[in-house]
Design an enzyme around this catalytic site. Sequence first.
Site, mmCIF file in Angstrom:
data_model
loop_
_atom_site.group_PDB
_atom_site.id
_atom_site.type_symbol
_atom_site.label_atom_id
_atom_site.label_comp_id
_atom_site.label_asym_id
_atom_site.label_seq_id
_atom_site.Cartn_x
_atom_site.Cartn_y
_atom_site.Cartn_z
ATOM 1 N N HIS A 1 0.818 -1.221 0.000
ATOM 2 C CA HIS A 1 0.000 0.000 0.000
ATOM 3 C C HIS A 1 0.849 1.268 0.000
ATOM 4 C CE1 HIS A 1 -4.035 -1.808 0.374
ATOM 5 N NE2 HIS A 1 -3.381 -2.789 0.995
ATOM 6 N N VAL B 1 -4.183 -6.125 -4.940
ATOM 7 C CA VAL B 1 -5.616 -6.407 -4.923
ATOM 8 C C VAL B 1 -6.440 -5.326 -5.605
ATOM 9 C CG1 VAL B 1 -5.465 -7.810 -2.829
ATOM 10 C CG2 VAL B 1 -5.895 -5.357 -2.636
ATOM 11 N N ASP C 1 -0.924 -4.841 5.674
ATOM 12 C CA ASP C 1 -2.081 -5.394 4.969
ATOM 13 C C ASP C 1 -1.727 -5.767 3.531
ATOM 14 O OD1 ASP C 1 -4.779 -6.074 4.664
ATOM 15 O OD2 ASP C 1 -5.272 -4.097 3.867
ATOM 16 N N GLU C 2 -2.207 -6.917 3.101
ATOM 17 C CA GLU C 2 -2.250 -7.327 1.696
ATOM 18 C C GLU C 2 -0.895 -7.250 0.984
ATOM 19 O OE1 GLU C 2 -6.909 -6.280 0.771
ATOM 20 O OE2 GLU C 2 -5.426 -4.697 0.470
ATOM 21 N N VAL C 3 0.129 -7.787 1.617
ATOM 22 C CA VAL C 3 1.433 -7.900 0.958
ATOM 23 C C VAL C 3 1.337 -8.966 -0.133
ATOM 24 C CG1 VAL C 3 3.840 -8.564 1.270
ATOM 25 C CG2 VAL C 3 2.710 -7.110 2.969
#
Length: 608
Positions: A305, A331, A370-372
């Site tokens: 991010h 994502v 988050d969301e690596v």
Amino acid sequence: MTLLLLLLLVVSFSATGNWAQESQVWMWVCQEGKCVKQPLDRDMTPQGLQACKLVCDTYSTLWPRPRGKVELGRILAPINYNSITITGTSGDHRALSKNVGQFFNIAADTFSNQLTTLFKKREQRPSDGKSLQVRVTIRDSYTRALKIGSDESYELYISEADTEIQASIISTEFFGARHGLETLHQLITFDDVTDSLVIMRDVNITDSPAFPFRSLVLDTARNYFSVASIKRTIDGMAASKLNTFHWHLTDSHSFPFQSQTYPQLSLYGAYTPQQIYTPQDILSVVEYARARGIRVVPEFDAPAHVGEGWQWAGPNVTVCVNAQPWINYCVEPPCGQLNPTNDTVYEILGGIYHDMFALFEPDIFHMGGDEVNFGCWRSSPEIVNWMTSHHLGQTDDDYLQLWDIFQKRAYTKVVEANGGKEIPIVLWTSHLTAQGTVDKYLDNKTYIIQIWTKGSDKVIAELINKGFRVIFSNYDALYFDCGFGAWISEGNNWCSPYIGWQKVYMNNPYTMLTDLGVDISPGTEARELVLGAEAALWSEQVDESSVDGRFWPRAAAMAERLWSNPDEGWQKAEYRMLAHRERLVRQGIQAEALEPQWCYQNEGSCPE
């Protein structure tokens, strides 16, 4: 008629009390816990809808409802808007300290302004009724910052004397006193039938929250939100006794945080030069929130991010920024992650953390996580070569080790920014916190895990059983951006359908854990590990023009769950929820309508 008179709740009037205006043809009478509309009868003591609602429900129109002792006299007395005095002292009857006194004065002014909003017709004629004397005692007159473990309890007493109404609020810390003033405000309303400002008398309330962490997160990076809209969100939180504003300041889309150490970040990364948060802006928000009993927790989400704002930092500091096709690297577009093998990354992170800690003075810090996407890292020759030289392969387990290296190095920079002191860190659930993984990499004494997966996810039980403190943000009940049209494809967005306030209200952390086989009986360690919950608003499809309606009144439903944790279902709270929504609107918060106004005026006539 005799039964009706018994059910009619008496309203006390001064000798010069006002009767209904000629334009009034309706009044409301409390019957069997509901306010019933009927033609105005001058032979009876009349009352308007707001006054009726104040005395009719078991918990009045209080939101969230008190958790401890609640004794409500259900008799209203008119008060003189022009004769209201609010005083605050410490436990030994001395003046409050400078810091707490400053916050108390703001809280007192806020209370007075709320009454100004209620008393709509004050400019047309003198205000009748008795004077209101509010006396606030704060035993600890020095603590100015909310922390996990702060005492938010309060006692509230309201009585009527010969010449005045006396309200007494007693608390250990300022935060409880502020909550007490909010409850007092909710026990006052404007009766548009008698044309008077009225307060409930003979009140005895002892109150405290069920959960210490009651939070909203607002993403101000995907779309920009003005400071005014952020403060308006904080106003709604204060009205609902939420206590934490989690500020998701940056993302791959934009970098609006103006760093003193690295001003290039916002220079390159803000949407426009005007759409930034200066140090003055942030200090303004932090102080505004503290005076309303709310901490501000900053988040710098990493190592994923990131993207916009880092263009100046040099080659290989970030990888896969805006890579296409994006679905292979993240994502949602635009993609971007930090390069954990590049030393410049940690130098810049240290500056960002230092700037954030100087402004926010947080008691906990959110590092994101988050969301690596491992595919993003695999796309970088520099990272692949580094992995090979350090005897690591290309499996997911190998990249978990790389992520662990990043997290440990980044945490040392957080500690440095905090003056060398360790601090609790919040991370989102991720591959790093998956079943069988979390205790390999993270220490349960340092890390708090924020759960965004479904409330039925088995990893929640494992986190509790391994001693991690948790915050619930399960997306099936607490993601308020769900249920709208998709923005990267056709149809609806990924977490549809829309989540109604009823589901939010029934989202009980203890129930979810019990369903997962965790014993959360009073006194158990597991119960103490549940800090609370946080409703999330990710801003791909919302900006300040619609933020009020997305948060409110649904966030208030979560607020009552976390403050009161009632055993009853949402049906028992419906009338109070409608009244609280009206209260938010009167305070300038454009809360979403839940039902036709007719239902608000005709309790029990709409389906439940």
